[in-house]
Design a protein around this motif. Sequence first.
Motif, PDB file in Angstrom:
ATOM      1  N   SER A  10      42.833  76.149  48.500  1.00 31.72           N
ATOM      2  CA  SER A  10      42.911  75.374  47.260  1.00 31.72           C
ATOM      3  C   SER A  10      42.462  76.225  46.075  1.00 31.72           C
ATOM      4  O   SER A  10      41.810  77.257  46.247  1.00 31.72           O
ATOM      5  N   GLU A  52      35.231  60.866  39.592  1.00 28.82           N
ATOM      6  CA  GLU A  52      34.653  60.029  40.646  1.00 28.82           C
ATOM      7  C   GLU A  52      34.076  58.740  40.064  1.00 28.82           C
ATOM      8  O   GLU A  52      34.235  57.666  40.643  1.00 28.82           O
ATOM      9  N   PRO A  58      39.614  61.265  46.857  1.00 22.68           N
ATOM     10  CA  PRO A  58      40.477  62.220  47.538  1.00 22.68           C
ATOM     11  C   PRO A  58      41.855  61.640  47.813  1.00 22.68           C
ATOM     12  O   PRO A  58      41.994  60.479  48.191  1.00 22.68           O
ATOM     13  N   GLY A  59      42.866  62.439  47.570  1.00 25.41           N
ATOM     14  CA  GLY A  59      44.238  62.042  47.846  1.00 25.41           C
ATOM     15  C   GLY A  59      44.934  61.318  46.697  1.00 25.41           C
ATOM     16  O   GLY A  59      46.138  61.126  46.740  1.00 25.41           O
ATOM     17  N   GLN A  60      44.167  60.930  45.693  1.00 23.84           N
ATOM     18  CA  GLN A  60      44.782  60.262  44.549  1.00 23.84           C
ATOM     19  C   GLN A  60      45.303  61.297  43.575  1.00 23.84           C
ATOM     20  O   GLN A  60      44.703  62.358  43.391  1.00 23.84           O
ATOM     21  N   LEU A  61      46.423  60.997  42.931  1.00 24.64           N
ATOM     22  CA  LEU A  61      47.018  61.909  41.972  1.00 24.64           C
ATOM     23  C   LEU A  61      46.440  61.668  40.584  1.00 24.64           C
ATOM     24  O   LEU A  61      46.224  60.532  40.181  1.00 24.64           O
TER      25      LEU A  61
END
Length: 65
Positions: A10, A52, A58-61
């Motif tokens: 990443s 946050e 996590p995983g959200q665009l």
Amino acid sequence: MSVNIHRPSSVGEVLARRVEATPDARALVFPDEEVTYAQLWDRVAGTARGLEQLGVGPGQLVGVL
């Protein structure tokens, strides 16, 4: 002989490696400001904390402009 070279998975991992290796090196240069890798890491971490707090996980665009 084979060499196992771990490739970063990443952009965050690439930045983390640079912070560890050369925290005081210039990461970004603007006409009126220079930002070191350590400073950039702090800014990225602050942005992540803010996202946050807004409920982004996590995983959200997320769009960046």
